[in-house]
Structures are given as C-alpha cells and as structure tokens.
Design a protein around this motif. Structure first.
Motif, PDB file in Angstrom:
ATOM      1  N   HIS A 176      20.716 -30.424 -12.390  1.00 43.62           N
ATOM      2  CA  HIS A 176      19.677 -31.471 -12.549  1.00 43.62           C
ATOM      3  C   HIS A 176      18.801 -30.561 -12.673  1.00 43.62           C
ATOM      4  N   VAL A 177      17.509 -31.471 -13.014  1.00 44.55           N
ATOM      5  CA  VAL A 177      16.088 -31.045 -12.446  1.00 44.55           C
ATOM      6  C   VAL A 177      15.624 -32.123 -11.340  1.00 44.55           C
ATOM      7  N   LEU A 178      14.843 -31.423 -10.619  1.00 45.82           N
ATOM      8  CA  LEU A 178      13.566 -31.807  -9.633  1.00 45.82           C
ATOM      9  C   LEU A 178      12.436 -31.788 -10.251  1.00 45.82           C
ATOM     10  N   VAL A 179      11.443 -32.346 -10.125  1.00 45.81           N
ATOM     11  CA  VAL A 179      10.032 -32.768 -10.785  1.00 45.81           C
ATOM     12  C   VAL A 179       9.111 -32.949  -9.792  1.00 45.81           C
ATOM     13  N   PHE A 180       8.322 -32.519  -9.564  1.00 49.52           N
ATOM     14  CA  PHE A 180       7.024 -33.070  -8.696  1.00 49.52           C
ATOM     15  C   PHE A 180       6.040 -32.925  -9.584  1.00 49.52           C
ATOM     16  N   GLU A 181       4.695 -33.903  -9.110  1.00 47.71           N
ATOM     17  CA  GLU A 181       3.388 -33.642  -9.736  1.00 47.71           C
ATOM     18  C   GLU A 181       2.151 -33.171  -8.142  1.00 47.71           C
ATOM     19  N   ASP A 182       2.047 -33.184  -9.628  1.00 49.11           N
ATOM     20  CA  ASP A 182       0.734 -32.373  -7.940  1.00 49.11           C
ATOM     21  C   ASP A 182      -0.261 -32.393  -7.017  1.00 49.11           C
ATOM     22  N   ASP A 183       0.098 -34.587  -7.006  1.00 47.75           N
ATOM     23  CA  ASP A 183      -0.117 -35.013  -5.512  1.00 47.75           C
ATOM     24  C   ASP A 183       0.917 -35.984  -5.296  1.00 47.75           C
ATOM     25  N   ALA A 184       1.626 -35.402  -4.963  1.00 47.74           N
ATOM     26  CA  ALA A 184       3.446 -36.192  -3.775  1.00 47.74           C
ATOM     27  C   ALA A 184       2.915 -35.611  -2.724  1.00 47.74           C
ATOM     28  N   HIS A 185       3.104 -36.147  -1.667  1.00 53.13           N
ATOM     29  CA  HIS A 185       3.555 -36.032  -0.788  1.00 53.13           C
ATOM     30  C   HIS A 185       4.801 -37.552  -0.229  1.00 53.13           C
ATOM     31  N   VAL A 186       5.913 -36.169   0.636  1.00 55.84           N
ATOM     32  CA  VAL A 186       6.174 -37.330   1.455  1.00 55.84           C
ATOM     33  C   VAL A 186       6.446 -38.767   2.001  1.00 55.84           C
ATOM     34  N   GLY A 187       6.404 -39.148   1.860  1.00 52.52           N
ATOM     35  CA  GLY A 187       6.056 -40.843   2.442  1.00 52.52           C
ATOM     36  C   GLY A 187       6.230 -41.389   4.020  1.00 52.52           C
ATOM     37  N   LYS A 188       5.705 -41.418   4.397  1.00 50.67           N
ATOM     38  CA  LYS A 188       5.895 -41.696   5.892  1.00 50.67           C
ATOM     39  C   LYS A 188       6.723 -42.005   6.896  1.00 50.67           C
ATOM     40  N   GLY A 189       6.964 -40.844   7.396  1.00 49.72           N
ATOM     41  CA  GLY A 189       8.509 -41.602   8.699  1.00 49.72           C
ATOM     42  C   GLY A 189       9.942 -40.969   8.020  1.00 49.72           C
ATOM     43  N   ILE A 190       9.863 -41.140   6.546  1.00 43.26           N
ATOM     44  CA  ILE A 190      11.178 -40.236   5.962  1.00 43.26           C
ATOM     45  C   ILE A 190      11.713 -39.296   6.652  1.00 43.26           C
TER      46      ILE A 190
ATOM     47  N   THR B  21       0.738 -26.663   0.750  1.00 37.87           N
ATOM     48  CA  THR B  21       1.171 -26.884   1.893  1.00 37.87           C
ATOM     49  C   THR B  21       2.836 -27.887   1.523  1.00 37.87           C
ATOM     50  N   PHE B  22       3.054 -28.792   0.781  1.00 36.49           N
ATOM     51  CA  PHE B  22       3.370 -29.495  -0.425  1.00 36.49           C
ATOM     52  C   PHE B  22       4.900 -28.601   0.263  1.00 36.49           C
ATOM     53  N   LEU B  23       5.358 -28.192  -0.728  1.00 36.07           N
ATOM     54  CA  LEU B  23       6.409 -26.916  -1.044  1.00 36.07           C
ATOM     55  C   LEU B  23       6.516 -26.235   0.691  1.00 36.07           C
ATOM     56  N   ARG B  24       5.607 -25.363   1.254  1.00 37.25           N
ATOM     57  CA  ARG B  24       6.138 -25.204   2.491  1.00 37.25           C
ATOM     58  C   ARG B  24       6.560 -25.689   3.624  1.00 37.25           C
ATOM     59  N   ASP B  25       6.267 -27.271   3.523  1.00 36.27           N
ATOM     60  CA  ASP B  25       6.621 -28.200   3.858  1.00 36.27           C
ATOM     61  C   ASP B  25       7.728 -29.167   4.105  1.00 36.27           C
ATOM     62  N   LEU B  26       8.014 -28.638   2.589  1.00 38.11           N
ATOM     63  CA  LEU B  26       9.525 -28.793   2.314  1.00 38.11           C
ATOM     64  C   LEU B  26      10.803 -27.759   2.065  1.00 38.11           C
ATOM     65  N   GLY B  27      10.596 -26.569   3.052  1.00 38.50           N
ATOM     66  CA  GLY B  27      11.311 -25.454   2.567  1.00 38.50           C
ATOM     67  C   GLY B  27      11.494 -24.842   1.411  1.00 38.50           C
TER      68      GLY B  27
END
Length: 290
Positions: free
Chosen positions: A146-160, A82-88
């Motif tokens: 560059h490398v962009l790294v996420f952990e599995d509990d990340a989500h975009v902050g509210k309103g960003i 869901t996280f990756l889909r929402d980010l495109g």
C-alpha cells in the motif's frame, strides 16, 4: 527493491518533476525528466536541502505494509516536519517535491501527451496531478502493498487521536490505526481509501465497515480532495493508466476510474490546514460534506 525505490525517488528530484520524458519549462529550458541525481543520504529526522529540491531519508519499517510520501512545496517544510513528528512518522516518510506550476508549459505537456488538448484544467490542477502520478511510480518500485500519501496542508482532524487513545489505550498510535485501515483492503476489496474527503454528499453514504465506535468506512458518492489517502498496488496501477493523459482534476477523475473501488472514512481523519503561505491547495477551506 529498497535500492530501486531510493533510486526512483532520487530521479524525481529533477527540476520540473514530470513523468519519464523530456519536457519544456515555462522559461523554455529543456528538462530531462529521467536525469540521474546524487543518491539520497540517510538521516534520523527530516532534511530539507537546496533551493529547488526537498528530500527526506527513508528508513525501512518492515512491520508496516505501506510506503509513505508527502507531496510538498519547500515553503511548507516547517508544517510538514511538525506534522510528521506529531504522527511519529518522521523516520518512515519520503518527501516528494511538488511539481511547480510555474515551471510547466501547457503546449509542451499537450505535445508529450501528458495533458489532453480538450482538458479544461488550471496549471495548478495539472501540477497537482503530475505530483501524485510521480508518487505512484515511486511506490510501485517498492515491495510495499500500500501507499499512504499526504499533501503538505494536511493535519489530523480535531479529536481523532484522542478518540483512538480513549478506545484502544494510551499507547495506541495513529500509525497503528493507518495500518489497520490498510489491511481492510483485502477483505473489502477497495483500491483507494480517502482519509480526508471534502464536498461529499454525506447523506448518501453507505456504511461498509465500522472501525471504532465513531469511525467507519463508507462508500460515498462524491469523495473529493486528495490531501490524504491510501492506495493498493492495483489502485496505483489503475491511477497511472487513467491519469496517463490528464483530462480532469485529480480528485474528480478518481470518481470515474473503471474497476476502482474508492472508499472514505467517516468522519474524515484528515483536514486541510488553511494558510496564507503557499500550499498545495491554497487558502480555501474545504468542508467534509456539501
């Protein structure tokens, strides 16, 4: 180089997922950490398969300067999808299986030089650092800057995202903004950019660059947490050098890397989702500022 990166990712899918050497699991099983696995297949959306391994196809996106990885436990696959889909970013990210702490043997890790005998670390902290170390190795096998790294509990902050679209236009995406952030490394000379800091001394921030009306890059005193960040190639090399033998937790260690400039976004772009299900960081919420 792309084939090399895919080969490196395939190698990471061996049980126990440690640095390139033999280790002993908690059950006494010998783990060949350099063992070859079957080549990764291509898909147009995230694919999670098998009982032990998680992988997702990687599609080269030449216009992006960064490779993207998500460190995850298989129990968190729905959130990651869901996280990756929402980010495109479903078609440009790679899933890095998190090292499972219950597969590690502390005595073996000390013997192989992966953990310092004096390190006062939990097995969860060790597993976390080993997971991030694997990502750095895979990234350096690519031709990305560059490398962009996420952990599995990340989500975009509210309103960003709403704020970005209001200022840059409805078609502006988070991926475009991440690319803009990556490009600032050349002018500002940073090696790492924390997108989701926590427990920082925000009252001591030093403003470095304003990115939007509300978002800026700052030099902060105590940029903890690792659920989302950007590294340059030099930053990744410094990380591998300094984390070759683990002495401190992943986020605390970064504050003391020599010749390593670590900036943060203010406010943080990413926050930690708090779930009862297993995740990299557990259930505890970590505020941005102390």
């Amino acid at each position: 180089m792309q084939h090399l990166a895919l080969w490196a990712l395939a190698m990471s899918l061996a049980p126990g997922c440690l640095a390139a050497r033999i280790a002993i699991s908690a059950t006494g099983q010998m783990l060949d950490l350099d063992a070859d696995t079957e080549p990764m297949s291509r898909h147009t959306s995230p694919v999670f398969a098998g009982n032990d391994h998680i992988l997702m196809a990687h599609h080269t996106t030449p216009e992006l300067s960064f490779a993207t990885y998500v460190i995850t436990l298989k129990e968190r696959r729905h959130h990651v999808e869901t996280f990756l889909r929402d980010l495109g970013m479903s078609n440009i990210a790679q899933i890095q299986p998190a090292v499972a702490k219950d597969k590690l043997n502390l005595h073996s890790l000390i013997e192989t030089g992966d953990v310092a005998p004096s390190a006062d670390l939990t097995m969860g902290e060790i597993a976390c650092s080993l997971s991030h170390r694997q990502v750095m190795k895979h990234f350096l096998a690519t031709n990305k800057s560059h490398v962009l790294v996420f952990e599995d509990d990340a989500h975009v902050g509210k309103g960003i995202i709403r704020e970005l679209k209001a200022e840059r236009g409805e078609n502006f995406t988070m991926v475009q903004f991440l690319e803009e952030l990556a490009q600032t490394s050349e002018t500002l000379g940073w090696h790492g950019l924390n997108l989701g800091r926590c427990w920082d001394h925000c009252d001591e921030d030093q403003e470095v660059m304003k990115m939007t009306q509300q978002i800026e890059l700052v030099q902060s005193k105590r940029s903890l947490c690792t659920y989302g960040y950007l590294f340059t190639r030099k930053g990744a090399k410094i990380h591998l050098r300094e984390m070759r033998r683990l002495k401190d937790a992943e986020d605390r260690a970064r504050m003391f890397f020599p010749e390593f400039r670590y900036l943060s976004t203010r406010p943080r772009l990413l926050e930690q989702s708090v779930h009862k299900l297993d995740s990299i960081n557990g259930e505890k919420f970590h505020p941005e500022c102390k």
